[in-house]
Design an enzyme around this catalytic site. Structure first.
Site, PDB file in Angstrom:
ATOM      1  N   HIS A 264      31.891  32.391  40.294  1.00 56.07           N
ATOM      2  CA  HIS A 264      31.881  33.851  40.425  1.00 56.07           C
ATOM      3  C   HIS A 264      33.322  34.325  40.603  1.00 56.07           C
ATOM      4  O   HIS A 264      33.980  33.947  41.558  1.00 56.07           O
ATOM      5  CB  HIS A 264      31.021  34.234  41.624  1.00 56.07           C
ATOM      6  CG  HIS A 264      30.870  35.703  41.810  1.00 56.07           C
ATOM      7  ND1 HIS A 264      30.070  36.462  40.985  1.00 56.07           N
ATOM      8  CD2 HIS A 264      31.398  36.559  42.706  1.00 56.07           C
ATOM      9  CE1 HIS A 264      30.114  37.723  41.379  1.00 56.07           C
ATOM     10  NE2 HIS A 264      30.918  37.811  42.426  1.00 56.07           N
ATOM     11  N   ASP A 266      35.383  37.686  41.033  1.00 54.97           N
ATOM     12  CA  ASP A 266      35.383  39.136  41.192  1.00 54.97           C
ATOM     13  C   ASP A 266      36.492  39.709  40.316  1.00 54.97           C
ATOM     14  O   ASP A 266      37.646  39.282  40.410  1.00 54.97           O
ATOM     15  CB  ASP A 266      35.578  39.497  42.667  1.00 54.97           C
ATOM     16  CG  ASP A 266      34.319  39.194  43.465  1.00 54.97           C
ATOM     17  OD1 ASP A 266      33.215  39.433  42.932  1.00 54.97           O
ATOM     18  OD2 ASP A 266      34.428  38.711  44.599  1.00 54.97           O
ATOM     19  N   ASP A 376      25.865  39.307  42.948  1.00 57.05           N
ATOM     20  CA  ASP A 376      26.654  39.729  44.111  1.00 57.05           C
ATOM     21  C   ASP A 376      26.836  41.233  44.218  1.00 57.05           C
ATOM     22  O   ASP A 376      27.911  41.680  44.584  1.00 57.05           O
ATOM     23  CB  ASP A 376      28.032  39.034  44.027  1.00 57.05           C
ATOM     24  CG  ASP A 376      28.891  39.309  45.243  1.00 57.05           C
ATOM     25  OD1 ASP A 376      28.320  39.396  46.333  1.00 57.05           O
ATOM     26  OD2 ASP A 376      30.115  39.451  45.101  1.00 57.05           O
ATOM     27  N   HIS A 581      31.681  45.496  40.900  1.00 58.08           N
ATOM     28  CA  HIS A 581      30.977  45.597  42.191  1.00 58.08           C
ATOM     29  C   HIS A 581      31.838  45.477  43.454  1.00 58.08           C
ATOM     30  O   HIS A 581      31.276  45.376  44.555  1.00 58.08           O
ATOM     31  CB  HIS A 581      29.797  44.608  42.235  1.00 58.08           C
ATOM     32  CG  HIS A 581      30.177  43.155  42.212  1.00 58.08           C
ATOM     33  ND1 HIS A 581      29.987  42.352  41.116  1.00 58.08           N
ATOM     34  CD2 HIS A 581      30.730  42.359  43.148  1.00 58.08           C
ATOM     35  CE1 HIS A 581      30.398  41.132  41.374  1.00 58.08           C
ATOM     36  NE2 HIS A 581      30.866  41.104  42.608  1.00 58.08           N
TER      37      HIS A 581
END
Ligand SMILES: [Zn+2]
Length: 1026
Positions: A264, A266, A376, A581
């Protein structure tokens, strides 16, 4: 089982046996005599270490041209966000032939190794990657001398928070390389260490109620007895004990863990966007190396934007990735441009996330993703199932609801049913993580936590360092390989999302259905934090909407007008990127906020230019003032126009999706504003009558025709209130329930309410308040002729710490639920606190409006850039500003401008056009110049007030074809006719990716295009023009 001869005697002391085995592989204790101490053999320093410090992130080709100076390990460099490039000359001793040779590189900054001009591997201590393999078995004819470049970013996996991870970054942090040397790596020790680790973990995880745990205990104890760390000849016997244990198989009913590599990343969070590009480079280069060595290793990767970055920054790496995508090992997932916030983007924005994402994946890899992937984000809109289905996606993976603070979500595998009834198969990995490490604990947790035992016998285990990137390691793969089918643990299968969801779907008879939104009972401050980002998003959504409508019409009217498809795609992608996000929620550092605001500025500037071009094409070079209406209904509004150097008010009437000249017109009832003897001010426009108190609160708000008072007896509307806002940890993210106990009305009047301007078309009353020493509010209360709502243009100078500003309207309406606008529709949430599920929603999100209605009367609260709401009993509250200090130490400090409006109405909110009014407030009429002969004209109208024509754009790569997107907004089943003045040749239904449904031509009648709608249904059409 027979595991060979045991040494005797074995006492029944579980603790000492277990700890003995732990110490045997400890990297802290007894490394002088234990197995761990034997991992590395001989070492030798690198031949030459040189460095060059760059304040900027520069490409490799530029970096290698710089002057490198000698560097000693341990020397510090920095500060934060700069980059230190290393040139490393290596010379492997010839005596190391047939040995496994590693470059050991320990640094506290994230590093990327470059070899022969290509990025080859990431190195980060935090991500357990400190070794770059020079050779697995050094041969005579291999080069013994080597030149590598190592690019060290002055930030860690999680940025550079001062003191704690989410604290604002320390701008002065210095970094160093602690170790840079060649070592002989003992692979046989590593393999045995992994055996030991897995055995020890099985003992611990299965616990003392499980016989299998004891079998593991005695086995690992015997392994210690058999193994002499100084004598590799003893290793095979220890290893074979472990192998025999791992190979004792499960019964047929065992749960299957689908192990899927993941990382993951970001797209921006505790580091800026630019650093994310390098995080992708580091993480994915590592993944490609792992794939070369492990042909069954599967890795999933979301976010088209990140692929796009890698394509342009690391083209060599990108083509390697394309090869592994073909082999089915590197699997693009998610189908969206970025992993966006699940609450705040508009309906059309969410569609564009999928349109841009799926089109990218199809162009670059020839695939469309079959699953939406959003592990997430902070809640999931009830319209997502329909949007997914419309984008070719029927599976969904997330896990964030495991973070709920109050209620435990009851399912891990279930059908999620959206607002319109669309269903998608949904899986929350029961391990509650998207960054597992392939450890025994991850596997046992997956089985134990599964809330659908007996209903779903497959789960995902996503492994690899995440959030800040990093991804899987060889060790994780080695762990998982050992326990593919080990009695007592779930069966482990290296798998793909497709295989997982197929298995779940084929056994889905017993699965439950969850209907409506997936609300996260945490991070509810993210609807409000970083108000400028929220405002940028809303304004740019509306601007791009208008550019597309105006450009579509201009292209239809004027063959020489070129629809700005490429520029629009570029601007949309910027807007979509900022919906990531941790950006639109405001949970990012100040550097990211600056980038995001700059992107909004780019969209505003370029978008305004595009709009101007389109409008001047529509106006055909005239010079009489006119206005353009992008919305699908006629509007009758007061606007400010510039006439001969003067700015004057005008009442205009503009047809739907069309334009009209500005002509002098008189309102049926002029607006009046009258100061009263008691210091209050009376405002009236024939629809509303309101009394404004000296402190700016409303003493009364009345619907004139019925005489119905909207405010609760003895209460004041437009009451500003301030709360203490100190969460438990996640500062920018969280507002906790207890903040409600600290409510303080803002009462200090700086300037009492007074008439600022009075015109038959518009009356304005101004006042200002002091919130604290440095914080002030100045507000204009505006009432326009013929307007059914009272507007509050608000300016706040905000200098606070851990405070939350809201505005309240206690209304004379009694209802157990309030309604909130969401993407392409609306939903209800309770106004009471009966159960824990009700009170956990003390702060909720909504888009342009919220409404509280009883039969035949209600009050709506509209806004132009806010998302945080709450309605408790009779009080409607809009959340305005917060003041968290982490991860952005200056979040929301400074001046703010926003508008909200209160709209009492007879009948239901549907009948009284609340939805249309909220659109009007967000999509201003746009001025243009026309020839004085221009008659009012309209291009589209819709026969049913329930149906909103949301989007008009040119179809992707289809000339003379428009896409229309409409949705049913009332929650009703209706038939609507779309009437158009454009020369339509054919009309077809299409999906959200604009793929024509050959089986569904739209019905063309003499009145227009007839369409059927079910509640909240989204319909997309392709209009082929003559
Ligand atoms: Zn994330």
């Amino acid at each position: 089982m027979s595991l060979g001869m045991y040494h005797q005697p074995v006492l029944k002391n579980r603790r000492t046996l277990l700890e003995r085995a732990e110490k045997f592989i400890s990297d802290i204790y007894f490394t002088d005599c234990n197995l761990r101490g034997r991992l590395h053999g001989e070492s030798c320093p690198v031949e030459k270490l040189e460095s060059f410090l760059s304040p900027k992130r520069i490409p490799f080709t530029e970096a290698i041209k710089q002057n490198f100076a000698p560097h000693k390990a341990g020397e510090s460099f920095g500060p934060t966000w700069s980059t230190c490039w290393f040139r490393v000359a290596l010379n492997v001793p010839s005596s190391w032939s047939s040995k496994e040779v590693h470059l050991l590189w320990e640094s506290d900054g994230e590093a990327l190794v470059w070899r022969d001009g290509q990025p080859v591997q990431g190195l980060t201590k935090e991500g357990e990657k400190t070794s770059y393999v020079i050779s697995e078995s050094l041969q005579e004819d291999e080069p013994h001398s080597l030149l590598l470049y190592i690019e060290v970013a002055c930030n860690g996996l999680f940025g550079a928070g001062q003191g704690s991870m989410i604290a604002a970054p320390d701008p002065k942090r210095m970094f160093s390389v602690q170790k840079a040397e060649l070592i002989v790596f003992h692979r046989n020790v590593q393999e045995l260490l992994t055996d030991f680790e897995m055995m020890v973990d099985i003992v611990k995880e299965l616990g003392d109620e499980d016989q299998r745990s004891f079998q593991a205990l005695y086995t690992v104890n015997e392994m210690v007895n058999l193994c002499d760390p100084s004598d590799p000849g003893t290793f095979p016997r220890a290893r074979s004990l472990a192998t025999a244990f791992f190979n004792q198989r499960n019964g047929q009913s065992q749960h299957t863990a689908h192990a899927i590599g993941h990382c993951h990343i970001d797209s921006a969070w505790l580091w800026p966007y630019e650093e994310t590009i390098r995080k992708c480079g580091r993480s994915w280069a590592t993944v490609v190396r792992l794939m070369e060595k492990n042909p069954t290793f599967v890795f999933t990767c979301s976010q088209a934007q990140q692929f796009q970055w890698v394509k342009s920054w690391y083209p060599g790496l990108f083509s390697e990735i394309q090869q592994f995508v073909k082999k089915g090992q590197f699997i693009p997932v998610g189908g969206t441009w970025v992993e966006m916030d699940g609450n705040l983007p508009s309906g059309e924005s969410m569609v564009r996330q999928f349109l841009e994402g799926q089109r990218f994946f199809n162009q670059e890899f020839g695939i469309y993703c079959k699953e939406f992937w959003l592990p997430d984000t902070f809640g999931y809109s009830a319209q997502l199932p329909q949007i997914m289905q419309g984008s070719g996606i029927s599976n969904f993976l997330t896990q964030k609801l495991s973070w709920n603070l109050v209620n435990t979500f009851p399912h891990n595998t279930f059908f999620w049913e959206g607002l319109d009834g669309s269903k998608v198969l949904t899986h929350f990995p029961p391990g509650n993580s998207y960054e597992m490490k392939g450890k025994v604990e991850d596997l046992t947790k997956t089985v134990k936590n599964n809330k659908d035992k007996g209903r779903a016998n497959h789960s995902a285990v996503l492994f690899g360092f995440g959030d800040g990137g990093g991804g899987p390691t060889q060790l994780m793969l080695d762990r998982l390989r050992r326990v593919q089918d080990t009695d007592g643990l779930p069966r482990v299968r290296m798998s793909t999302p497709d295989a997982l969801f197929s298995a779940l779907r084929s056994e889905s008879e017993l699965l439950c259905t969850w209907s409506g939104e997936l609300f996260l009972e945490l991070h509810n401050g993210t609807y409000t934090t970083e108000a400028q980002i929220k405002r940028g998003n809303r304004e740019c959504e509306s601007l791009l909407h208008d550019v597309e409508v105006a450009s579509s019409l201009a292209a239809c009217r004027d063959e020489s007008f070129a629809y700005p498809a490429e520029k629009l795609r570029e601007l949309w992608r910027l807007l979509l990127l900022n919906q990531f996000h941790d950006v639109i929620p405001g949970s990012c550092i100040e550097l990211v906020v600056e980038d995001a605001l700059r992107y909004y500025e780019d969209i505003r500037n370029s978008g305004s230019r595009l709009l101007k071009n389109a409008l001047s094409a529509l106006g055909s070079g005239g010079s009489s003032p006119a206005v353009f209406n992008s919305l699908p209904w006629e509007r009758h509004e007061v606007i400010r126009v510039h006439r001969e150097g003067d700015s004057v008010l005008a009442l205009v009437q503009v047809p739907s999706v069309g334009l009209a000249l500005v002509r002098p017109a008189e309102p049926l009832t002029p607006v009046s504003v009258t100061p009263q003897a008691d210091g209050t001010v009376l405002m009236e426009n024939g629809i509303l009558r309101s009394v404004v108190n000296k402190d700016g609160t409303l003493a009364s708000l009345c619907l004139v025709t019925s005489g119905r008072e909207a405010l609760l007896d003895g209460h004041k509307g437009n009451q500003f209130v301030l709360f203490d806002d100190v969460p438990l940890y996640w500062d920018a993210w969280d507002v906790m329930d207890y903040h409600l106990q600290t409510r303080k009305p803002v009462v200090e009047v700086v300037q009492a309410a007074h008439v600022l301007s009075s015109d038959p078309l518009r009356a304005t009353v101004r006042f200002s308040l002091r919130v604290s020493e440095k914080t002030t509010i100045t507000q204009d209360i505006v009432l326009d002729a013929m307007c059914p709502y009272l507007k509050f243009n608000t300016q706040v100078v905000w200098e606070e710490s851990h405070k939350f500003l809201k505005v309240e309207f206690p209304v004379r309406v009694h209802s157990p639920s309030a309604t909130y606008e969401i993407q392409f529709g609306h939903l209800q949430r309770p106004t009471h606190r009966n159960t824990s599920w009700d009170w956990a929603r003390f702060e909720v999100w909504g888009h342009k409006w919220a409404d509280l209605s009883e039969h035949n009367f209600g009050v709506a609260l509209l806004n132009d850039c806010k998302y945080g709401h709450s309605v408790f009993k009779n009080t409607m509250t809009l959340s305005l500003l917060r003041a968290p200090k982490a991860p952005d130490a200056h979040a929301d400090m400074g001046s703010h401008q926003f508008t909200y409006a209160i709209m009492p109405h007879a009948g239901s909110f549907q009948e009284s056009s609340v939805i249309q009014c909220a659109y009007n407030m967000n999509c201003p009429l746009r001025p243009l110049q026309c020839s004085p002969q221009t008659g009012p004209w309209r291009t589209f109208s819709v026969s049913s007030a329930a149906v909103v024509l949301e989007t008009i754009k040119q179809a992707e790569e289809q000339s003379r074809t428009l896409v229309l997107r409409l949705y049913e907004s009332h929650g009703s089943t209706v038939t609507a006719t779309i009437c158009t003045s454009l020369p339509v040749k054919e009309a077809w239904h299409c999906d959200l990716l604009e793929r024509r449904d050959q089986s569904r031509p739209a019905q063309l009648t003499t009145q227009g295009i007839r369409l059927q709608f079910e509640p909240f249904q989204i319909v997309s059409l392709l209009l082929v023009l003559r």
